[in-house]
Design a protein around this motif. Structure first.
Motif, PDB file in Angstrom:
ATOM      1  N   ASP A 144       8.660  14.630  -9.955  1.00 12.59           N
ATOM      2  CA  ASP A 144       7.651  13.554 -10.537  1.00 12.59           C
ATOM      3  C   ASP A 144       6.028  14.521 -10.474  1.00 12.59           C
ATOM      4  OD1 ASP A 144       5.756  11.618 -11.303  1.00 12.59           O
ATOM      5  OD2 ASP A 144       5.606  10.556  -9.073  1.00 12.59           O
ATOM      6  N   LEU A 145       5.789  15.018 -11.575  1.00 12.25           N
ATOM      7  CA  LEU A 145       4.606  15.605 -11.892  1.00 12.25           C
ATOM      8  C   LEU A 145       3.305  15.060 -12.489  1.00 12.25           C
ATOM      9  CD1 LEU A 145       6.371  18.866 -13.523  1.00 12.25           C
ATOM     10  CD2 LEU A 145       5.979  18.616 -10.947  1.00 12.25           C
ATOM     11  N   SER A 146       3.552  13.479 -12.201  1.00 15.42           N
ATOM     12  CA  SER A 146       2.413  12.875 -12.840  1.00 15.42           C
ATOM     13  C   SER A 146       0.949  12.756 -12.068  1.00 15.42           C
ATOM     14  CB  SER A 146       2.857  11.349 -12.877  1.00 15.42           C
ATOM     15  OG  SER A 146       2.901  10.939 -11.740  1.00 15.42           O
ATOM     16  N   GLY A 147       1.053  13.387 -10.968  1.00 15.95           N
ATOM     17  CA  GLY A 147      -0.041  13.377  -9.897  1.00 15.95           C
ATOM     18  C   GLY A 147      -0.785  14.865 -10.030  1.00 15.95           C
ATOM     19  N   LEU A 148      -0.292  15.737 -11.210  1.00 20.38           N
ATOM     20  CA  LEU A 148      -0.880  16.995 -11.310  1.00 20.38           C
ATOM     21  C   LEU A 148      -1.483  17.082 -12.746  1.00 20.38           C
ATOM     22  CD1 LEU A 148       2.254  19.268  -9.930  1.00 20.38           C
ATOM     23  CD2 LEU A 148       0.137  18.514  -8.849  1.00 20.38           C
ATOM     24  N   SER A 149      -2.531  17.819 -12.776  1.00 26.39           N
ATOM     25  CA  SER A 149      -3.214  18.059 -14.194  1.00 26.39           C
ATOM     26  C   SER A 149      -3.617  19.518 -14.128  1.00 26.39           C
ATOM     27  CB  SER A 149      -4.460  17.185 -14.017  1.00 26.39           C
ATOM     28  OG  SER A 149      -5.320  17.629 -13.068  1.00 26.39           O
ATOM     29  N   LEU A 150      -3.923  19.885 -15.361  1.00 22.12           N
ATOM     30  CA  LEU A 150      -4.446  21.344 -15.615  1.00 22.12           C
ATOM     31  C   LEU A 150      -5.862  21.351 -15.777  1.00 22.12           C
ATOM     32  CD1 LEU A 150      -1.760  22.300 -18.131  1.00 22.12           C
ATOM     33  CD2 LEU A 150      -1.714  22.934 -15.929  1.00 22.12           C
ATOM     34  N   ALA A 151      -6.493  22.481 -15.270  1.00 16.98           N
ATOM     35  CA  ALA A 151      -7.862  22.597 -15.337  1.00 16.98           C
ATOM     36  C   ALA A 151      -8.246  23.364 -16.445  1.00 16.98           C
ATOM     37  CB  ALA A 151      -8.478  23.685 -14.130  1.00 16.98           C
ATOM     38  N   PRO A 152      -9.464  23.224 -17.154  1.00 18.59           N
ATOM     39  CA  PRO A 152     -10.030  23.741 -18.277  1.00 18.59           C
ATOM     40  C   PRO A 152      -9.961  25.142 -18.337  1.00 18.59           C
ATOM     41  CG  PRO A 152     -11.475  22.043 -17.839  1.00 18.59           C
ATOM     42  CD  PRO A 152     -10.447  22.269 -16.680  1.00 18.59           C
ATOM     43  N   LEU A 153      -9.594  25.801 -19.567  1.00 16.87           N
ATOM     44  CA  LEU A 153      -9.697  27.270 -19.448  1.00 16.87           C
ATOM     45  C   LEU A 153     -11.088  27.736 -19.110  1.00 16.87           C
ATOM     46  CD1 LEU A 153      -8.160  29.826 -20.498  1.00 16.87           C
ATOM     47  CD2 LEU A 153      -9.377  29.495 -22.654  1.00 16.87           C
ATOM     48  N   GLY A 154     -11.223  28.861 -18.055  1.00 18.39           N
ATOM     49  CA  GLY A 154     -12.061  29.489 -17.623  1.00 18.39           C
ATOM     50  C   GLY A 154     -12.898  28.719 -16.622  1.00 18.39           C
TER      51      GLY A 154
END
Length: 188
Positions: free
Chosen positions: A154-164
């Protein structure tokens, strides 16, 4: 002048305790327990070779006092090896020479039937060994690998940070200002 060798096969003098004999031999040979254990492995170990009769008797007496029964062998004497041959097996029509047979598809192996080629091989006539057979030319001998499924996470609690963007690493503390050395002078 005859030459002798002293050999030990792990046999003890009647009434000797194995632990006491091992300790005596360790003291006598100034050896560690691992080397003494090799002497008691059951295999024949030559302790000393190329001795005259007096030295061979001295070694034998010393080792027997320590509790080890040794063998004194005359190296110059005739070498006679006694070999007892097994009787040839009675041939039956069911027995056939070894042939290449394909392995059974079920994976079960059947016993291998060997017809001895001479009296020396007759000793191996009653050995039970599985007949693995020989695979046909070009057949894949490696077992098929089971397909590995990806784990259900379950990866729903994770997000990606914007580039840089800063990922929260600790910033280095600013370095201290250099010291003021204007008041120092060099003397000649």
């Amino acid at each position: 002048m005859s030459r002798y060798e002293i050999a030990f096969s792990g046999q003890l003098v009647p009434g000797a305790q194995p632990e006491a004999v091992q300790a005596n031999l360790a003291r006598l040979f100034q050896a560690d327990a691992q080397r003494i254990a090799l002497l008691f492995s059951g295999r024949r170990v030559v302790i000393k070779s190329n001795l005259d009769a007096a030295a061979a008797e001295k070694y034998r007496a010393t080792l027997e006092r320590a509790g080890a029964r040794v063998e004194v062998v005359d190296l110059d004497g005739p070498l006679i090896e006694e070999v007892e041959l097994a009787p040839p097996p009675a041939e039956t029509p069911a027995e056939a020479p070894v042939q290449a047979r394909p392995a059974q598809a079920s994976g079960a192996t059947r016993p291998l039937v060997v017809k001895p080629r001479d009296e020396y091989m007759a000793a191996f006539a009653d050995v039970e060994a599985p007949d693995f057979g020989i695979a046909p030319v070009g057949e894949d001998l490696q077992d098929a690998k089971a397909e590995v499924r990806a784990p259900a996470l379950d990866l729903s609690g994770l997000s990606l940070a914007p580039l840089g963007s800063d990922m929260g690493q600790a910033k280095a503390a600013p370095s201290a200002p250099p010291p003021d050395i204007s008041h120092l002078k060099l003397q000649e």
